[in-house]
Design an enzyme around this catalytic site. Structure first.
Site, short mmCIF file in Angstrom:
data_model
loop_
_atom_site.label_atom_id
_atom_site.label_comp_id
_atom_site.label_asym_id
_atom_site.label_seq_id
_atom_site.Cartn_x
_atom_site.Cartn_y
_atom_site.Cartn_z
N ARG A 149 -0.27 -6.14 -4.23
CA ARG A 149 -0.23 -7.30 -3.33
C ARG A 149 -1.63 -7.91 -3.33
NH1 ARG A 149 2.76 -5.77 2.34
NH2 ARG A 149 4.72 -4.94 1.54
N LEU B 42 -4.74 -14.84 -4.29
CA LEU B 42 -4.23 -16.15 -3.90
C LEU B 42 -4.88 -16.64 -2.61
CD1 LEU B 42 -0.45 -15.62 -4.78
CD2 LEU B 42 -2.14 -16.94 -6.08
N ASN C 60 5.64 -9.80 11.79
CA ASN C 60 5.14 -10.65 10.71
C ASN C 60 4.77 -12.05 11.18
OD1 ASN C 60 5.37 -8.55 8.92
ND2 ASN C 60 7.34 -9.21 8.08
N CYS D 165 0.88 -0.51 3.35
CA CYS D 165 1.97 0.13 2.61
C CYS D 165 1.65 0.22 1.12
CB CYS D 165 3.27 -0.67 2.76
SG CYS D 165 3.99 -0.64 4.39
#
Length: 424
Positions: free
Chosen positions: A122, A126, A23, A117
């Site tokens: 998600r 934004l 990540n 996933c």
């Protein structure tokens, strides 16, 4: 399609070397688009998502290779394409991070709406609204996010509506080459954001406040090359700590940072584990004991990480007592629970809450992995269950855990990878 066969009732003990954080590696790889000179990255894990990212970068014209030491060498000086196509993007949501650096440096970008996933919504909204506030014109056409700006982006104050790691990273990357100052309010605070900011600053960016909810970036005209080592993976660390905790074992996680895992370590101690930390290692010892049930409520960092929720669900299913798990970050993130129930676990789901009733023993069966963290919880369940467990669709695990079966075997797990063709 590969599967794992796991033979159970192993006590998992030993030492494991923690890989670099996926990540952090993913946004840093995309951020290298901003550099006009070569970049060298070390401690980059060998994962499916990393290889997908390198292929996207190559498609754009970045020279991207690993050397004999495993370091990733990137040269984005001659980027000549500005489209990240569907066939590469479809497997990975993180590919939206190509958008911001392309727009910031080249004033144009097209990125296919991504996949990855199946954990609820998600949205990329934004990311898009943040870039629009910096001056980009963005449209959604034919499955692509298309962005352009006539000149450089322009710094401004941006309040992110809902705390978002992805959007914080996108805006921070774009702001490095914008005119003037950009202030991000309600920024995410994850360690991977700090690592990305450190990388950008090494290239000449002027970012302060990363790790807080208020990040300030003074735009510069260009970013140069640098060397950077990816921060250790706190979620992989937590996963191996859970492996020992659920099996009564003892594990030493090397090359990791305890200060990125405070919420997880607190809950492991509450569950009865003895946890000792040094500057670059964490040791967990269950002393052969069964864990105690612990209540979990996921939250943005420094709260309890959603990426550890599935592993703690498993712990609670074999713990003494009853626990409540509340998932506040993503919807639809309890898909591992029906599979664990098939193995003999006891739990009820209502909305974003699960109530787990600990049982003394799980039983091996065939289960299906649904996302990255759910998948690893099923593999760990197989390690402690009676009999044989088959975990299907393990490509999810390959997206986020480097050499997972080798590392588990080193701790005493009985696990093997096989394909459907092997069964024929």
């Amino acid at each position: 399609m590969d599967k794992f066969r796991v033979y159970g009732q192993s006590r998992l003990s030993g030492s494991v070397n923690i890989s670099g954080a996926k990540n952090a590696a993913l946004p840093i790889l995309f951020a290298a688009i901003l550099a006009t000179e070569p970049v060298k990255l070390t401690n980059v894990p060998e994962l499916k998502d990393i290889e997908t990212t390198l292929n996207i970068l190559r498609q754009l014209g970045v020279i991207a290779n690993r050397d004999e030491t495993g370091a990733v060498l990137l040269d984005a000086s001659n980027i000549n394409h500005f489209t990240a196509p569907y066939e590469l993007v479809k497997t990975m949501r993180a590919s939206i991070w190509a958008l911001a650096p392309l727009v910031a440096r080249f004033h144009q970008a097209q990125v296919s709406l991504p996949g990855g996933c199946s954990i609820g919504a998600r949205p990329v909204d934004l990311h898009i609204s943040g870039l629009e506030k910096l001056g980009a014109d963005i449209v959604l056409e034919e499955g692509y996010v298309k962005a352009q700006v006539s000149d450089r982006l322009v710094g401004t104050r941006i309040v992110i509506e809902k705390v978002s790691v992805g959007a914080t990273l996108s805006i921070m990357m774009a702001a490095t080459l914008a005119k003037g100052t950009t202030v991000i309010e309600n920024a995410a605070r994850e360690p991977e954001i700090v690592d990305t900011a450190d990388f950008l600053n090494k290239m000449g960016a002027k970012i302060t406040g990363a790790g807080s909810d208020h990040i300030t970036t003074e735009g510069v005209e260009r970013l140069t090359g640098c060397e950077h080592s990816i921060v250790p993976d706190r979620i992989e660390t937590g996963t191996f700590l859970i492996a020992a905790a659920i099996s009564g074992g003892r594990v030493v996680c090397q090359n990791t940072k305890a200060d990125t895992l405070d919420a997880v370590i607190d809950k492991l101690r509450e569950a009865g584990a003895q946890v000792d930390v040094t500057e670059n290692s964490i040791t967990l010892d269950m002393l052969g004991n069964r864990p105690k049930a612990v209540n979990i409520r996921t939250a943005p960092h420094p709260g309890f990480p959603t990426d550890m929720q599935a592993q703690f669900t498993l712990l609670n299913m074999v713990a003494e007592g009853t626990s409540i798990i509340t998932e506040t970050i993503f919807e639809n993130r309890f898909m591992h629970i029906p599979e664990l129930i098939r193995m003999g676990g006891k739990a009820e789901i209502e909305g974003n809450t699960a109530v787990c009733h600990g049982v003394e023993q799980l039983s091996g069966t065939e289960v299906i992995a649904t996302d990255l963290r759910a998948s690893i919880s099923l593999v760990l369940a197989g390690c402690i269950a009676t009999g044989e467990t088959i975990v299907d669709r393990i490509y999810h695990i390959d997206r986020g855990y480097e050499h997972i079966e080798d590392k588990l075997r080193a701790l005493g797990a009985k696990i093997e990878r096989f394909s459907r063709s092997d069964e024929a």
